[in-house]
Structures are given as C-alpha cells and as structure tokens.
Design a protein around this motif. Structure first.
Motif, PDB file in Angstrom:
ATOM      1  N   ALA A 863      10.535  -5.040  -7.713  1.00  0.00           N
ATOM      2  CA  ALA A 863       9.198  -4.523  -7.423  1.00  0.00           C
ATOM      3  C   ALA A 863       8.139  -5.267  -8.213  1.00  0.00           C
ATOM      4  CB  ALA A 863       9.150  -3.027  -7.738  1.00  0.00           C
ATOM      5  N   LEU A 864       8.418  -5.551  -9.483  1.00  0.00           N
ATOM      6  CA  LEU A 864       7.443  -6.293 -10.296  1.00  0.00           C
ATOM      7  C   LEU A 864       7.242  -7.711  -9.763  1.00  0.00           C
ATOM      8  CD1 LEU A 864       8.431  -5.178 -13.907  1.00  0.00           C
ATOM      9  CD2 LEU A 864       6.396  -4.527 -12.619  1.00  0.00           C
ATOM     10  N   GLU A 865       8.331  -8.305  -9.243  1.00  0.00           N
ATOM     11  CA  GLU A 865       8.213  -9.643  -8.682  1.00  0.00           C
ATOM     12  C   GLU A 865       7.370  -9.653  -7.404  1.00  0.00           C
ATOM     13  OE1 GLU A 865      12.203 -10.895  -8.122  1.00  0.00           O
ATOM     14  OE2 GLU A 865      12.619 -11.176 -10.270  1.00  0.00           O
ATOM     15  N   LYS A 866       7.444  -8.548  -6.612  1.00  0.00           N
ATOM     16  CA  LYS A 866       6.725  -8.503  -5.334  1.00  0.00           C
ATOM     17  C   LYS A 866       5.282  -8.026  -5.473  1.00  0.00           C
ATOM     18  CE  LYS A 866      10.631  -7.860  -2.189  1.00  0.00           C
ATOM     19  NZ  LYS A 866      11.190  -7.041  -1.080  1.00  0.00           N
ATOM     20  N   LEU A 867       4.935  -7.386  -6.578  1.00  0.00           N
ATOM     21  CA  LEU A 867       3.609  -6.801  -6.709  1.00  0.00           C
ATOM     22  C   LEU A 867       2.469  -7.805  -6.539  1.00  0.00           C
ATOM     23  CD1 LEU A 867       3.895  -4.080  -9.491  1.00  0.00           C
ATOM     24  CD2 LEU A 867       3.055  -3.787  -7.170  1.00  0.00           C
ATOM     25  N   PRO A 868       2.539  -9.022  -7.084  1.00  0.00           N
ATOM     26  CA  PRO A 868       1.402  -9.958  -6.911  1.00  0.00           C
ATOM     27  C   PRO A 868       1.111 -10.257  -5.447  1.00  0.00           C
ATOM     28  CG  PRO A 868       2.848 -10.693  -8.671  1.00  0.00           C
ATOM     29  CD  PRO A 868       3.558  -9.588  -7.990  1.00  0.00           C
ATOM     30  N   ASN A 869       2.116 -10.307  -4.594  1.00  0.00           N
ATOM     31  CA  ASN A 869       1.904 -10.643  -3.188  1.00  0.00           C
ATOM     32  C   ASN A 869       1.712  -9.403  -2.315  1.00  0.00           C
ATOM     33  OD1 ASN A 869       2.326 -13.389  -3.798  1.00  0.00           O
ATOM     34  ND2 ASN A 869       4.537 -13.113  -3.685  1.00  0.00           N
ATOM     35  N   CYS A 870       2.236  -8.271  -2.738  1.00  0.00           N
ATOM     36  CA  CYS A 870       2.198  -7.066  -1.903  1.00  0.00           C
ATOM     37  C   CYS A 870       0.888  -6.292  -2.078  1.00  0.00           C
ATOM     38  CB  CYS A 870       3.391  -6.168  -2.250  1.00  0.00           C
ATOM     39  SG  CYS A 870       3.482  -4.677  -1.250  1.00  0.00           S
ATOM     40  N   GLN A 871       0.451  -6.069  -3.330  1.00  0.00           N
ATOM     41  CA  GLN A 871      -0.755  -5.324  -3.653  1.00  0.00           C
ATOM     42  C   GLN A 871      -0.820  -3.980  -2.910  1.00  0.00           C
ATOM     43  OE1 GLN A 871      -3.322  -5.929  -5.884  1.00  0.00           O
ATOM     44  NE2 GLN A 871      -1.895  -7.435  -6.669  1.00  0.00           N
ATOM     45  N   PRO A 872       0.083  -3.028  -3.195  1.00  0.00           N
ATOM     46  CA  PRO A 872       0.098  -1.749  -2.466  1.00  0.00           C
ATOM     47  C   PRO A 872      -1.050  -0.838  -2.883  1.00  0.00           C
ATOM     48  CG  PRO A 872       1.677  -1.698  -4.238  1.00  0.00           C
ATOM     49  CD  PRO A 872       1.125  -3.097  -4.229  1.00  0.00           C
ATOM     50  N   ASP A 873      -1.350   0.117  -1.987  1.00  0.00           N
ATOM     51  CA  ASP A 873      -2.338   1.142  -2.314  1.00  0.00           C
ATOM     52  C   ASP A 873      -1.692   2.322  -3.041  1.00  0.00           C
ATOM     53  OD1 ASP A 873      -4.822   0.127  -0.826  1.00  0.00           O
ATOM     54  OD2 ASP A 873      -3.262   0.032   0.709  1.00  0.00           O
ATOM     55  N   LEU A 874      -0.360   2.432  -2.960  1.00  0.00           N
ATOM     56  CA  LEU A 874       0.375   3.496  -3.628  1.00  0.00           C
ATOM     57  C   LEU A 874       1.834   3.068  -3.773  1.00  0.00           C
ATOM     58  CD1 LEU A 874       0.105   7.270  -3.340  1.00  0.00           C
ATOM     59  CD2 LEU A 874       2.307   6.283  -2.698  1.00  0.00           C
ATOM     60  N   ILE A 875       2.504   3.580  -4.816  1.00  0.00           N
ATOM     61  CA  ILE A 875       3.908   3.240  -5.067  1.00  0.00           C
ATOM     62  C   ILE A 875       4.726   4.525  -5.074  1.00  0.00           C
ATOM     63  CG2 ILE A 875       5.558   2.278  -6.709  1.00  0.00           C
ATOM     64  CD1 ILE A 875       3.325   0.451  -7.719  1.00  0.00           C
ATOM     65  N   LEU A 876       5.787   4.553  -4.222  1.00  0.00           N
ATOM     66  CA  LEU A 876       6.792   5.618  -4.254  1.00  0.00           C
ATOM     67  C   LEU A 876       7.959   5.120  -5.088  1.00  0.00           C
ATOM     68  CD1 LEU A 876       6.988   7.104  -0.662  1.00  0.00           C
ATOM     69  CD2 LEU A 876       6.255   8.258  -2.724  1.00  0.00           C
ATOM     70  N   LEU A 877       8.322   5.828  -6.167  1.00  0.00           N
ATOM     71  CA  LEU A 877       9.225   5.271  -7.176  1.00  0.00           C
ATOM     72  C   LEU A 877      10.404   6.195  -7.433  1.00  0.00           C
ATOM     73  CD1 LEU A 877       9.816   3.184  -9.463  1.00  0.00           C
ATOM     74  CD2 LEU A 877       8.387   4.596 -10.948  1.00  0.00           C
ATOM     75  N   ASP A 878      11.631   5.628  -7.353  1.00  0.00           N
ATOM     76  CA  ASP A 878      12.839   6.321  -7.804  1.00  0.00           C
ATOM     77  C   ASP A 878      12.983   6.110  -9.305  1.00  0.00           C
ATOM     78  OD1 ASP A 878      15.144   7.749  -7.813  1.00  0.00           O
ATOM     79  OD2 ASP A 878      16.408   6.108  -7.116  1.00  0.00           O
ATOM     80  N   LEU A 879      13.614   7.088 -10.004  1.00  0.00           N
ATOM     81  CA  LEU A 879      13.768   6.971 -11.455  1.00  0.00           C
ATOM     82  C   LEU A 879      15.059   6.269 -11.855  1.00  0.00           C
ATOM     83  CD1 LEU A 879      12.476  10.367 -12.907  1.00  0.00           C
ATOM     84  CD2 LEU A 879      11.363   8.143 -12.970  1.00  0.00           C
TER      85      LEU A 879
END
Length: 959
Positions: A863-879
C-alpha cells in the motif's frame, strides 16, 4: 375381573391410592434399611478396626523379634571373638598354610582338598594383605565363622567377617563356593555392610542395619546387621549376618482382611514390601522410594505415618481408607495395613439386602390385600357412579343408584338420585332459554354487521376527504412559497404579508387534517411506528425553533433545561417531534405573558421530556376529559382558545405506541405540567413496527448517474407544475410524465438522477410503476421517491423505494431528500488494504458497484508503494497482515505530510482491545468489525468521510 382391571389403569382412584400407599411403605422400608445400613456399617467398622490394631501390633512384634535376636547374637559373638583374638598361643604355626593356598590370581582361598563345602567357612584374602598377624587372624576368623555360622544357619542366611584389608570370611550354606567364585578385583570394603561399621558412620560402635538389597547369587531379598570388632581401639573386622526377607515379604503379601493390603516402609521412605507391587520391587532391586514415585496415594500414606508420632490408627479422609501403622523397633521400619472404607460398606450392604428383600415382600403383600378391599368397597360403587354420570351427560335421566348402604357412599348415592331429578327439570328449562338466546344472537350479529359497515364507511370517508383536501392544499402551500420568493424579489411587502397569511393558514389547515387522519388511523389500528437512531438534542432544537413564533405571539418566555448528555435514542423521531410540538403549542396557547419550560433528561433506559407552563391550569374534572378525542376542558375554553381537542389525544396515543407514557399535573390558575417518558431503545416486537425506517435512508448513498435530471410522474397537473417550479429553482433539470406508462418510457430514455412517483394514479398506479422500475436492470439503481396522500411507507420500502414522502411536499423537504443522492465527483477513489484475497475482491466489488474507483493492496508495504500513484480519497485498512500490519501502516502513513489528511477506516476481524484503540487514537476515523456491519452503513461512512475530507481540503470551494 375385566371390568375391575380397567379401574386400575392410569388415572383410576384405586391405582392412585395403591401407588401412594406403596410409596409410603417403600419410603419407610428404605429409611429403615438406611438406618440399619448405617448401624451395621458402624458395628462392622468398629470390630474390624479393633481386630486390625491387634493384628498390626502382633505382626510388628513378631517381625521385631527376628531382628532383635540378630542384635543379641552379635553382642555374644563379639565378646567371644575378642576373647579369641586376645589369646596369643591359640593358633599353630603352620595352620594357615594347611587351610589356605595362594591361587593363580594372587588371592588366598581355601585349599580345595581341605575345604568341605556347606560345613566350613570360606576365605577371600588378597595376597598383599597376608602378613603373619593377618594370617593368624584369618585362621581365628575361619574357625570362628565355621563354628557359629553352622549353628546359625537356620536363623540367618549367612554369617561373615570383613576386615579393613579387604579380607572376607563367610559361612553361606546355600552358596558355599562364594569365595572361590569371586573375582580377584572384588572390593569387599566398598559394600554398605563394611562402610556402616567404620568410625565415621558408626562412632558409637554399635550394631547397625543396612538397607534391603537384592542378592542375585541367592536370588533373595536380604537385609544385614553389622557390628564393628575393635581391638585396643583399632577396627580390625566387622561381624555381619544377612537375614532372608522372603518370609517377611510372603507374610506381607497375604492380607489379614479381604480387600486390605500391607506395606513395609523404611525410615527414609523406601518401600520394602507392598502387597500389590512386588513385581515392581524386583525390577527396581530395592530402590523404590515412596517420596519419589508417581503414586500420590503411596506418598500420602508415608507422610501421614511420619506425622503420627504415637502410630495411632489414622482415618485417611482424602483416600477414604484407614491406616493401621506399627514400628519394627530393631530396624526402625514401619509395618502398615491399609484398609479401604468400602470394605465396611460392602459388608453392610450384603447384610442389608435381606432387609430390603423382606421389605419388598411386605409391600407386595400389603398392596395385594389393599387392592382386594378397595375393589370391593370403592371401585365397584364408583363404577356405578361413573355409568350414571355418563347417562346424565347423554341426557338420559332414568337412573337409580343403590342408596341402601349406611356409609358415605350410600349418602352420596341418595344425593345423586335427587340431583338427577333436579337436572331433568333444569334441562327442560335450558331448552327453552336456548331458543330465546338464539333469537337474541341473530339480532346481535345483524347489529355487528351494521356497525362494521358504518366503521368501514367512516374510514373510507376520512381517507377520501383527506385526499381531496390535501390536493388543493398542496398547491396552496407550494405556490404561496413560490409567490413569496417572487414578491420578495419585487419588493412588494404588502403582498408578502398576505402571502404569508395564506401560507400559515394552509399549514394550519394541513395540521388539522393531519390530526384528523392520525386519530382515524390510530382508532383503526393502522398507525405504524418507524424507529430510527436520532440525536435528542437536535430534535429538541428543531422543536424549540419551530415553536418560537407561538411563544412570542402571547409574549411568553421559553426556558430550556437539558440535563447532561442526552445522546442518541432508537425510537420514532417524527412522532417524538410531534409530541413535543403538541405539548409546547398547547402551553403557548394557554399561557399569556408567562413562562414555558422545556426539560429533558435520561433516566437509565428512559428519556424524560417535560413541558411546564404558568398558564390557566385545569381542575380535576377537566383533567379527566383531557385525553378524550374532539374534547377540550369545557365549552368556554373551546370558544376562547379554539382547537379540535385532538392534539393531546394523539400525543398520548403516540407515546403509548412508542412504549412510553404521558403524565399530567395541573392546578387551576397556576399552570400545568406534562411529563412524557419514552424508552431509549424501542424493542421491535410489535407487528406494526416496520423493518425499514425513514431515518435509516439517510445512510443510503447509492450513487446516481452524474446528471441533474429529475423525472416527476404524477397525474395531477398542479403537482407536476409545482414540482417543476420547485426543482428548477434548485438547479435541477425537470421532466414530467402524466401517467405510469409515459413515466416508464421517459425513465428508459432519459436515465434520470431520481424519480418522484405518485402512488394514486389511474390505469397504472405507483406500485405497478415502482415494481417495473426495480425489475429493469438499467433502471433499478435509480432512487425512487414515493409521493402520496396516503402514508404507506412499509409497502413502498418493501418494493424498493428509496424514500417515501406524504403530500403536500415542502420544497425544503424535497430538496433535502434529493441532495442525498447527488454526488460532487464521479471518480472518488478508495484504497483497500487487505491480505485475504477473497475479502479484498469482495470489498472491491462492493465499492465499484457503489460508484467508486478502487485501488487494491495486499498488505501495508504494498500500500505504501502504491500511494504515490494511487492518491486515494479514503483508505479501508485491515489490522492483521503479514510483512507490515495495520498499526505499522498507519504510523508510516502519518509520517508523510501529503498523506496525513487521507481518512482511514479500519475494517478488521480482530477483536479490537482498549490497547489497540489507544494505538489507533487520532490516527483513524472509524473502526468496523468484519461481519458486524452492514453494507449501507459502510458505504454511508465512506461517502461522508470523503465529503468531509474534500471540504476540509478546499474541494468544496472549487479550489
């Protein structure tokens, strides 16, 4: 006999009495058997324990005598041996060489040609020790052991002497060649028998006992007594006996009482004998310690004996047994007999069986005799009564019972005969009464049918009148609002005041119609409750803002007192608001230049709402008529203050439907107080409670097609024109259809953002149109707002309607509903971080169907690797994820300034602990438990968070 048998079946008096008598006799026999069992068990136990104590003491004395004899013999033999050693000329010069010879292994042993096996002692002496003095001692030792060993062979296994120089002289009848067979390197002084006699281990120089040991040569268990021989203070030899323990073991393994067993313990806990474990002793060769074994019962037995200094009889409650210990004084051994308590019970039970057998025989004999007596005296007379009763039940009164008996049954038969005569007369009267009642019943049925028809006509009339009145009111209220806006734009204040009066009058008239309709629905049992979660504070603020003009009208003062945090409740919000408005409106109407107080507080599971006023108040007689429909306190009140008298009736009925109550306290001339209590959480057990509520639709965020076109389907041209004006001014593009068929055609052609649909239309009504829309895959996603004069939300929701509005529709209400289904962006993006492929795909599918773009990541690192290209408006996260879990991901996410404002919603199957919540505090917006949330709530949360996030970041301002 056959007739009598059936009276012994289940339910018969004979059977019942016999069973009760049998039960009592059986109980008496059991009690007697129990007492006898207890007494017999005590007697057997007392006798057995006395016998056991005698047996244990006698056995201990017998065993002790064997060992005491050995000690006494040692004292005598030590004196004799010392006397011989101190004589100087009692050994001939060549006597040693005549008896013994050096053999090839440098060990001096008996000369074979002079040695008489079984009658003579043998010598084992390494050559290095054969000094003249030691040779002299060897001859003395050999003669001494031969003499006394032969004499003691019946009492002891063997007799021997051991010297510190590793020399041994032994007489052993069963193993006469022991010295000949022993290897040259054998160290006699390393044996326990010699070690116990040195100065260190035996400073008192007395006889001592070794531990038991298994001798492989003799194939026996042995124990040795050893006595040091000192000459002039120097230890020159140790005298010993080996005692055969086989006889002791044989006696121990034979229990004195059946079921008991014997144990012999050493002082240190070593087990010498055990009735049940001799095989294990042989394997362990005597090394069997009670303290170190896994058998907890054996360990407890030894510990209890050690704790009993007087060796009294021990009652072992834990293992339910008795322990009878005694001490073998010579060796300090414990002889113990273990006697289980179950032996006493078994013996007592064997004896008590005879008591039980006799009791059973007595019960059967008594019951047989009682059955014969009862059959003659009770069963047969009762049979006659039953047959007579059956005939009376069949309407046959020609019976006569034998009443010649002088007992109770004879008197009963006489009374029964008299009763039959009376019943025959009553039967004739009842037939006449039945004929009359049947005629009255027919009249009542006709009256009921007339009343039901009148009630149906009334309900239809009220419904039709409501429809006919609301139709023009819809236009009056709507157009008055539009005209007010136009007049404000023109600046004509005179017309504005008139239009406001028209609007207020229309609203007042609508309120009266609603009250009449509500009371009609309540009386007909058709009023429904729509529970939902709502904020109490917001409802109170709305009610206060609504009622303020009425407060100001009579120059009153409004005070609000809200106690603590009122929080949210689950109940009918609309009816709660209506209750508040009714009570506050009444308070304003009957109070002039006074004070009105609104109080609210939570009392555990109840919400308490109170309205106090300083108005005219009421008498007790007026309060009695307060909650009667179409009734006010009195005629003068109606003339002076107006009103229909329905407000308080509806308030009371609503409160009761919502699981609550209304209480009134009033005093004439001082004011009134109305106290309403409503449950905080309304249990949905009533069939009238709908499964879907109006308020729950606020979370329904199914996205629309990105356009502003609204389709209005209504057969009333006034409504179509009014909606067109409403919605056009709100910025919507409006299309109208006069009937259901045209509405379906335009819906397929235009694909509108939303559809408003009238219910009551000719040819094809709203329900048919709604069903067709929801059956069409291309149209089923479009929200449908049902519009009707008649409130039937439950049917609308069950057919797939998104909203249900009741005419007349206010513009603000319609605007608020449509705004829920209008999106500000087409391609909002949600990132789902989930390591489970199935869950990840499911969440992506739900979100895509809801109109969002989805970016997927299998764990926190990806997820951290994809964040620069994805730029989401919200993140749904499993623990819980491999490589990088949700906690680590959130911490890393908040380290980047450009990612800090992205909302994060935790979606996890993990039980979130308080520690987890502390770690997530201020880092995520919400936490959902997997399997414990619904799709609509999740989608609503996502939609709301994205909207809030965009507004905070400037998106709402067009930046």
């Amino acid at each position: 006999m056959a007739k009598n048998v059936k009276f012994f079946r289940k339910g018969s008096l004979t059977r019942s009495i016999l069973l009760k008598i049998g039960a009592w006799i059986a109980l008496a026999v059991l009690v007697a058997a129990g007492i006898s069992y207890s007494k017999i068990s005590e007697l057997i136990q007392a006798a057995s324990l006395q016998q056991l104590e005698r047996y244990v003491n006698e056995r201990a004395q017998q065993e002790n005598e064997v060992f005491a004899l050995a000690e006494r013999q040692h004292q005598h033999l030590r004196s004799e041996l010392l006397h011989r050693l101190l004589e100087t000329d009692n050994v001939p010069p060549n006597r040693f060489n005549e008896l013994f010879v050096r053999q090839s292994d440098d060990v001096v042993r008996n000369r074979p040609n002079r040695f008489e096996a079984g009658r003579q002692s043998c010598l084992f002496m390494p050559l290095v020790n054969a000094t003249p003095e030691r040779q002299r001692q060897a001859v003395i030792f050999s003669d001494f052991i031969t003499q006394y060993g032969n004499a003691m062979q019946d009492l002891f296994e063997n007799t021997y002497l051991i010297t510190p120089e590793n020399t041994m002289v032994m007489y052993w009848k069963s193993s006469p060649n022991w010295c000949e067979n022993t290897s040259a390197d054998y160290n006699v002084t390393s044996e326990e028998q010699f070690i116990l006699s040195d100065n260190v281990h035996n400073p008192r120089r007395e006889s001592m006992w070794t531990g038991i040991h298994y001798d492989a040569t003799a194939d026996r268990w042995l124990v040795s007594v050893i006595t040091p021989i000192d000459v002039n203070g120097k230890h020159i030899a140790s005298l010993g006996y080996d005692i055969n323990l086989n006889s002791l073991l044989n006696r121990t393994t034979k229990p004195h009482i059946d079921g008991s067993h014997n144990i012999v313990f050493q002082q240190d806990g070593g087990v010498i004998a055990h009735s049940n474990w001799m095989g294990q002793f042989n394997k362990r060769l005597g090394d069997f310690q009670a303290q170190a074994q896994g058998d907890k019962r054996l360990k407890r037995i030894f510990q209890q004996i050690k704790k009993t200094p007087n060796l009294e009889l021990i009652n072992d409650y834990q293992d339910s047994q008795y322990l009878a210990p005694a001490k073998i004084a010579a060796t300090n051994w414990y002889f113990v007999v273990v006697l289980p308590k179950s032996i006493f019970h078994a013996a007592a039970w064997e004896a008590i069986q005879y008591v039980l057998l006799f009791g059973i025989f007595a019960i059967l004999s008594v019951l047989a005799m009682l059955y014969w007596i009862m059959n003659q005296q009770i069963t047969q007379p009762l049979q006659s009564f039953m047959m007579a009763t059956r005939r009376i039940g069949e309407g046959r009164f020609d019976i006569y019972l034998d009443d010649t008996r002088k007992d109770e049954l004879g008197h009963l038969a006489s009374s029964f005969n008299a009763m039959a005569l009376i019943m025959e007369n009553r039967e004739t009267e009842l037939v006449n009464y039945a004929t009359e009642l049947q005629a009255h019943a027919s009249e009542l049925i006709r009256a009921k049918e007339v009343a039901e028809e009148a009630n149906l006509t009334k309900s239809q009339f009220i419904a039709n009148m409501s429809h006919e009145l609301r139709t023009p009111l819809n236009a009056i209220i709507g157009y008055s609002e539009l005209l007010q806006e136009d007049v404000i734009d023109l600046g004509n204040d005179e017309l504005l005041a008139d239009l406001q009066k028209i609007h207020i009058s229309g609203k007042h008239l609508l309120s009266l119609i609603n009250d009449v309709l509500d009371i009609s629905k309540i009386e007909a049992g058709k009023m429904e409750v729509f529970p939902e979660h709502f904020s109490v504070s917001e409802v109170l603020r709305d009610a206060v803002n609504t009622v303020h003009p009425l407060v100001d009208k009579n120059k009153n003062k409004l005070i609000t007192q809200f106690m603590g945090d009122l929080g949210d409740v689950f109940n009918d919000m609309v009816k709660t608001r209506q209750i508040l408005l009714n009570l506050m409106s009444n308070a304003c109407k009957f109070t002039h230049e006074g004070t009105i107080t609104l109080c609210a507080e939570r009392e555990q599971q109840w919400l308490k709402l109170s309205v106090y006023d300083t108005g005219i108040g009421m008498t007790a007689e007026q309060q009695e008529k307060l909650f009667k429909a179409f009734t006010q306190a009195d005629a003068s009140t109606t003339r002076k203050f107006g009103g229909t008298g329905l407000g308080l009736v509806i308030t009371k009925r609503f409160a009761e439907m919502m699981g609550g109550s209304v209480e009134v306290i009033s005093e004439l001339g001082k004011g009134s107080a109305f106290i309403v209590r409503l449950p905080v959480h309304l249990e949905q057990t009533n069939e009238n409670l709908t499964s879907k509520t109006f308020g729950s639709l606020e979370a329904d965020t199914v996205p629309l097609v990105e356009n502003n076109r609204i389709l209005v389907i209504d057969d009333d041209p006034t409504v179509r024109e009014l909606f067109h004006n409403y919605l056009s001014k709100l910025g919507y593009e409006v299309e109208v259809a006069p009937n259901g068929e045209e509405g379906l055609r335009l819906a397929r052609l235009l694909k509108p953002s939303a559809i408003t649909l009238d219910v009551m239309m000719p040819d094809m009504d709203g329900w048919m149109v709604l069903s067709t829309l929801k059956a069409d895959k291309e149209l089923s996603h479009i929200p449908v707002i049902m519009v009707s004069m008649v409130e039937n939300r439950q049917q609308g929701y069950s057919l797939g309607a998104s909203e249900y509005l009741v005419k007349p529709i206010e513009r603000e209400q319609l605007s608020r509903v449509l705004a829920k289904y209008r999106t500000s962006k087409v391609n909002d993006t949600v990132m789902v971080v989930e390591d489970d492929p199935t869950t990840l795909q499911m969440m992506a599918t739900i979100l895509r169907k809801a109109g969002w773009e989805v970016c997927k990541a299998e764990n926190g690192r990806i997820a951290l690797e994809k964040l620069p290209n994805c730029q989401p408006d919200l993140i749904l996260l499993d623990l819980m994820m491999p490589e990088m879990d949700g906690f680590q991901f959130v911490a890393r996410l908040r380290e980047h300034l450009e990612w800090r404002k992205i909302p994060v919603v935790v979606l996890t199957a993990k039980d979130v602990t308080n520690e987890d919540r502390i770690r997530l505090h201020h880092l995520v917006q919400n936490v959902f438990q997997k399997g414990a949330y619904d799709r609509e709530r999740l989608l609503s949360e996502i939609h709301e968070l994205i909207s809030v996030s965009r507004t905070e970041n400037g998106c709402g301002l067009g930046i």
